[in-house]
Design an enzyme around this catalytic site. Structure first.
Site, PDB file in Angstrom:
ATOM      1  N   ARG A 244      11.784  -7.895   2.719  1.00 46.58           N
ATOM      2  CA  ARG A 244      12.004  -6.477   3.001  1.00 46.58           C
ATOM      3  C   ARG A 244      12.878  -6.290   4.245  1.00 46.58           C
ATOM      4  O   ARG A 244      13.679  -5.361   4.317  1.00 46.58           O
ATOM      5  CB  ARG A 244      10.649  -5.775   3.203  1.00 46.58           C
ATOM      6  CG  ARG A 244      10.785  -4.278   3.355  1.00 46.58           C
ATOM      7  CD  ARG A 244       9.442  -3.589   3.301  1.00 46.58           C
ATOM      8  NE  ARG A 244       8.747  -3.656   4.563  1.00 46.58           N
ATOM      9  CZ  ARG A 244       7.487  -3.242   4.754  1.00 46.58           C
ATOM     10  NH1 ARG A 244       6.788  -2.778   3.738  1.00 46.58           N
ATOM     11  NH2 ARG A 244       6.937  -3.310   5.926  1.00 46.58           N
TER      12      ARG A 244
ATOM     13  N   ARG B  69       1.585  -8.184  13.610  1.00 45.59           N
ATOM     14  CA  ARG B  69       0.964  -7.223  12.678  1.00 45.59           C
ATOM     15  C   ARG B  69      -0.155  -7.874  11.869  1.00 45.59           C
ATOM     16  O   ARG B  69      -1.195  -7.266  11.622  1.00 45.59           O
ATOM     17  CB  ARG B  69       2.024  -6.632  11.742  1.00 45.59           C
ATOM     18  CG  ARG B  69       2.800  -5.496  12.421  1.00 45.59           C
ATOM     19  CD  ARG B  69       4.196  -5.344  11.872  1.00 45.59           C
ATOM     20  NE  ARG B  69       4.261  -4.883  10.523  1.00 45.59           N
ATOM     21  CZ  ARG B  69       5.311  -5.075   9.725  1.00 45.59           C
ATOM     22  NH1 ARG B  69       6.376  -5.718  10.168  1.00 45.59           N
ATOM     23  NH2 ARG B  69       5.306  -4.632   8.500  1.00 45.59           N
TER      24      ARG B  69
ATOM     25  N   LYS C 100       0.814  -1.213   0.000  1.00 41.58           N
ATOM     26  CA  LYS C 100       0.000   0.000   0.000  1.00 41.58           C
ATOM     27  C   LYS C 100       0.851   1.268   0.000  1.00 41.58           C
ATOM     28  O   LYS C 100       0.495   2.242  -0.653  1.00 41.58           O
ATOM     29  CB  LYS C 100      -1.015   0.002   1.145  1.00 41.58           C
ATOM     30  CG  LYS C 100      -0.422  -0.065   2.533  1.00 41.58           C
ATOM     31  CD  LYS C 100      -1.559  -0.202   3.545  1.00 41.58           C
ATOM     32  CE  LYS C 100      -1.072  -0.357   4.973  1.00 41.58           C
ATOM     33  NZ  LYS C 100       0.291  -0.762   5.236  1.00 41.58           N
TER      34      LYS C 100
ATOM     35  N   ARG D 224      -7.192   2.280  10.734  1.00 40.58           N
ATOM     36  CA  ARG D 224      -6.897   0.864  10.938  1.00 40.58           C
ATOM     37  C   ARG D 224      -7.815   0.245  11.972  1.00 40.58           C
ATOM     38  O   ARG D 224      -7.702  -0.954  12.242  1.00 40.58           O
ATOM     39  CB  ARG D 224      -5.469   0.713  11.440  1.00 40.58           C
ATOM     40  CG  ARG D 224      -4.451   0.376  10.355  1.00 40.58           C
ATOM     41  CD  ARG D 224      -3.104   0.406  11.028  1.00 40.58           C
ATOM     42  NE  ARG D 224      -2.106  -0.412  10.429  1.00 40.58           N
ATOM     43  CZ  ARG D 224      -1.162   0.042   9.608  1.00 40.58           C
ATOM     44  NH1 ARG D 224      -1.164   1.287   9.232  1.00 40.58           N
ATOM     45  NH2 ARG D 224      -0.237  -0.765   9.176  1.00 40.58           N
TER      46      ARG D 224
ATOM     47  N   ARG E  42      13.869  -2.436   8.883  1.00 47.32           N
ATOM     48  CA  ARG E  42      12.842  -1.828   9.720  1.00 47.32           C
ATOM     49  C   ARG E  42      12.739  -2.630  10.996  1.00 47.32           C
ATOM     50  O   ARG E  42      12.734  -3.850  10.952  1.00 47.32           O
ATOM     51  CB  ARG E  42      11.502  -1.836   8.975  1.00 47.32           C
ATOM     52  CG  ARG E  42      11.016  -0.438   8.677  1.00 47.32           C
ATOM     53  CD  ARG E  42       9.811  -0.463   7.818  1.00 47.32           C
ATOM     54  NE  ARG E  42       8.652  -1.020   8.523  1.00 47.32           N
ATOM     55  CZ  ARG E  42       7.423  -0.900   8.071  1.00 47.32           C
ATOM     56  NH1 ARG E  42       7.200  -0.275   6.937  1.00 47.32           N
ATOM     57  NH2 ARG E  42       6.422  -1.417   8.740  1.00 47.32           N
TER      58      ARG E  42
HETATM   59  P1  ADP Z   1       2.785  -2.059   7.542  1.00 42.90           P
HETATM   60  O1  ADP Z   1       1.343  -1.927   7.247  1.00 42.90           O
HETATM   61  O2  ADP Z   1       3.562  -2.568   6.374  1.00 42.90           O
HETATM   62  O3  ADP Z   1       3.066  -2.841   8.768  1.00 42.90           O
HETATM   63  P2  ADP Z   1       2.990   0.838   8.257  1.00 42.90           P
HETATM   64  O4  ADP Z   1       4.161   1.690   7.957  1.00 42.90           O
HETATM   65  O5  ADP Z   1       1.692   1.236   7.650  1.00 42.90           O
HETATM   66  O6  ADP Z   1       3.423  -0.634   7.824  1.00 42.90           O
HETATM   67  O7  ADP Z   1       2.789   0.751   9.856  1.00 42.90           O
HETATM   68  C1  ADP Z   1       3.827   0.395  10.711  1.00 42.90           C
HETATM   69  C2  ADP Z   1       3.363   0.433  12.165  1.00 42.90           C
HETATM   70  O8  ADP Z   1       2.969   1.770  12.523  1.00 42.90           O
HETATM   71  C3  ADP Z   1       2.144  -0.427  12.498  1.00 42.90           C
HETATM   72  O9  ADP Z   1       2.494  -1.772  12.761  1.00 42.90           O
HETATM   73  C4  ADP Z   1       1.621   0.292  13.753  1.00 42.90           C
HETATM   74  O10 ADP Z   1       2.389  -0.030  14.895  1.00 42.90           O
HETATM   75  C5  ADP Z   1       1.859   1.748  13.418  1.00 42.90           C
HETATM   76  N1  ADP Z   1       0.693   2.371  12.750  1.00 42.90           N
HETATM   77  C6  ADP Z   1       0.663   2.913  11.506  1.00 42.90           C
HETATM   78  N2  ADP Z   1      -0.553   3.391  11.221  1.00 42.90           N
HETATM   79  C7  ADP Z   1      -1.339   3.135  12.291  1.00 42.90           C
HETATM   80  C8  ADP Z   1      -2.708   3.362  12.601  1.00 42.90           C
HETATM   81  N3  ADP Z   1      -3.545   3.957  11.735  1.00 42.90           N
HETATM   82  N4  ADP Z   1      -3.165   2.948  13.819  1.00 42.90           N
HETATM   83  C9  ADP Z   1      -2.352   2.363  14.714  1.00 42.90           C
HETATM   84  N5  ADP Z   1      -1.055   2.107  14.482  1.00 42.90           N
HETATM   85  C10 ADP Z   1      -0.544   2.489  13.288  1.00 42.90           C
END
Ligand code: ADP
Length: 190
Positions: A130, A147, A16, A91, A136
C-alpha cells in the site's frame, strides 16, 4: 429495523477501512473512521490536526482525549442516530470506556464488534504494498513496526473487553475483499 451500531477493528493492514466502507454503504449508515477524520484534520491544519500529526507519522496512537473528542462530536451528529460503523475506534481500553459512556448518554447499544484477523507477516507485506500505491506518510517500515506494536499492546486487549460483553465476532481476514465481506455479513446476521 432497529439501529445498526457496529464496530470493526483489527491490526493495521487487516482491511478494516475497506470493509467498513462497504458495510456502511450496504446498511445505509455512516462510516466513522477516526483515521480518516484525523488525516482530514492534519490536511486542514486544525488544532486537532496539529496535536495528531507527529504521533500519526511515527505510527503511534494519538492521545486518547484528542480521539475521544473527535469521535464524540461525530457520533452526536444527526446522521449517526440511526446507526454507524465505527472504524478504528476504540483502540484503547480508555477509549472503549468513553464509548460505553457516550452510548449510555445517547441511550444506544452496540450491536456487534467485528475483529478481522490476519497473520503479522501478511500484514506487513500488505502495508508495504500500500505504501507504494497510496503514499501515506505512516506506511514506511519503521512506522509500520510501531503501529503493529501499538496494536498488540494497547488495542488487542479490547478483544477480551468485547468478548466479555458477548458482542465479539472474529472474522478470518485472509482471501479476497469479497470473501471477507461475505464472512462479515454472516457474522452480523448470526
Ligand atoms: P491503520 O489501522 O491501517 O494504521 P488508520 O487509518 O485506522 O490506519 O489509523 C492511522 C493512524 O491514525 C494510527 O496509526 C493512529 O496514529 C491514528 N489513529 C486512528 N484512530 C485512532 C484511535 N482510535 N486512537 C488513537 N490513534 C488513532
Amino acid at each position: 429495523m432497529s439501529a445498526r451500531r457496529l464496530l470493526i477493528f483489527g491490526p493495521p493492514g487487516a482491511g478494516k477501512g475497506t470493509q467498513a466502507r462497504r458495510l456502511a454503504d450496504r446498511l445505509g449508515v455512516p462510516q466513522v473512521s477516526t483515521g480518516d477524520m484525523l488525516r482530514a484534520s492534519v490536511a486542514a491544519d486544525t488544532e486537532v490536526g496539529r496535536r495528531a500529526r507527529a504521533h500519526m507519522d511515527a505510527g503511534e496512537l494519538v492521545p486518547d482525549e484528542v480521539v475521544i473528542g473527535v469521535t464524540e462530536e461525530r457520533l452526536e451528529q444527526r446522521d449517526a442516530q440511526q446507526g454507524f460503523i465505527l472504524d478504528g475506534f476504540p483502540r484503547t481500553v480508555a477509549q472503549a470506556e468513553a464509548l460505553d459512556a457516550l452510548l449510555r448518554k445517547l441511550n444506544a447499544r452496540l450491536e456487534r464488534c467485528i475483529t478481522i484477523s490476519v497473520g503479522e507477516d501478511e500484514l506487513v507485506q500488505r502495508l508495504l504494498k500500500r505504501a507504494h500505491l497510496e503514499r501515506r506518510s505512516d506506511d514506511n517500515e519503521q512506522a509500520i513496526r510501531v503501529r503493529m506494536a501499538e496494536y498488540r499492546e494497547k488495542t488487542a486487549p479490547l478483544l477480551d473487553y468485547y468478548r466479555a460483553r458477548e458482542v465479539l465476532a472474529e472474522v478470518d481476514g485472509r482471501g479476497s475483499v469479497e470473501e471477507v465481506a461475505q464472512r462479515i455479513e454472516e457474522a452480523i446476521c448470526a
